[in-house]
Enzyme design. Structure first.
Site, PDB file in Angstrom:
ATOM      1  N   CYS A 153       0.855  -1.196   0.000  1.00 42.80           N
ATOM      2  CA  CYS A 153       0.000   0.000   0.000  1.00 42.80           C
ATOM      3  C   CYS A 153       0.889   1.243   0.000  1.00 42.80           C
ATOM      4  O   CYS A 153       1.727   1.400  -0.873  1.00 42.80           O
ATOM      5  CB  CYS A 153      -0.955  -0.063   1.197  1.00 42.80           C
ATOM      6  N   ASP A 212      -7.498  -0.327  -9.540  1.00 44.06           N
ATOM      7  CA  ASP A 212      -6.976   0.403  -8.389  1.00 44.06           C
ATOM      8  C   ASP A 212      -6.972   1.892  -8.709  1.00 44.06           C
ATOM      9  O   ASP A 212      -6.210   2.348  -9.559  1.00 44.06           O
ATOM     10  CB  ASP A 212      -5.566  -0.081  -8.062  1.00 44.06           C
ATOM     11  N   HIS A 251      -7.254  -3.507  -4.497  1.00 46.75           N
ATOM     12  CA  HIS A 251      -6.215  -2.869  -3.693  1.00 46.75           C
ATOM     13  C   HIS A 251      -6.264  -3.388  -2.258  1.00 46.75           C
ATOM     14  O   HIS A 251      -7.294  -3.311  -1.589  1.00 46.75           O
ATOM     15  CB  HIS A 251      -6.418  -1.344  -3.696  1.00 46.75           C
TER      16      HIS A 251
END
Length: 242
Positions: free
Chosen positions: A124, A179, A211
């Site tokens: 992330c 995403d 994601h």
């Protein structure tokens, strides 16, 4: 299995967790956390890397902000007020702050006799930071993996694609099939930049994964996608680290 340590930085003491092998020359992996911070899901990631035979350091990038959490992604996603609190931690920890910390993280390893090759792995928000961080020790960092990292090629002076000039590591980027934080136009720009910079890289699109798919406490966790990312990660580390 992990030892909690404190790392002296320019802004105080950073909490970190160290998984140390018995061989001082074993390579080391620094794991850059996702937006939800230090928690059991990340310990699981580090333990699995450690079981592959590597030293692992998991630093708390939010250490400047005092105590928080521990958070669980499944308790926060979809709850605006809770996610806002997490986003505030991220926003108060700019990329520049993390870049200032990285030499101290590396020194913490070296001072404990861990002097081998390095790899950076980020999830992330940690994905872009892992790429940026590789510039701090280009001769020692041999591999970087960004797993569902976002904002990797954006109109921002901190964007990772603008900081590849010293990168010598092999780069792996695993991106979600859809995403918003890393749409096709970003991927295209990043590919062009990496090719122009002659950086060894692979960008892989995980169709069917969203994601955050790689972390087990995320409600969109995808077991098959996660295991696939582990296969890629193990290969990357095996082929690049001595």
């Amino acid at each position: 299995m992990a030892s909690e340590i404190l790392i002296d930085t320019s802004d105080g003491e950073a909490r970190a967790f160290l998984y140390q092998t018995e061989q001082p020359n074993d390579p080391a992996i620094i794991v850059f956390m996702d937006v939800f911070g230090i928690r059991p899901a990340l310990f699981g990631i580090c333990e699995r890397i450690f079981m592959l035979g590597y030293n692992v350091l998991l630093p708390d990038l939010y250490y400047r902000l005092g105590e928080y959490g521990p958070f669980k992604a499944s308790d926060i996603i979809g709850v605006p007020e809770k996610f806002a609190a997490v986003r505030e931690l991220r926003d108060k920890t700019p990329v520049s702050a993390t870049m200032a910390d990285v030499p101290h993280f590396i020194h913490a390893l070296t001072s404990r006799g861990i002097g081998g090759d390095l790899a950076f792995v980020g999830y992330c928000m940690g994905g872009g930071r892992a790429i940026r961080a590789a510039n701090t020790a280009p001769e020692r960092v041999k591999a970087v993996a960004s797993i569902h990292g976002g904002r990797l090629a954006v109109d921002d002076p901190e964007s990772p694609h603008l900081h590849l000039d010293r990168l010598k590591a092999r780069l792996y980027i695993g991106c979600a099939g859809e995403d918003e934080s890393f749409p096709p136009e970003q991927s295209g720009l990043l590919v062009r930049t990496l090719r122009e910079s002659q950086i060894d890289h692979l960008i892989e699109n995980y169709i069917g994964c969203q994601h955050g798919w790689a972390l087990p406490d995320n409600p969109i966790f995808n077991h098959l996608g996660s295991e696939r990312h582990w296969q890629r990660l193990e290969t990357l580390l095996k082929e690049t680290l001595r």
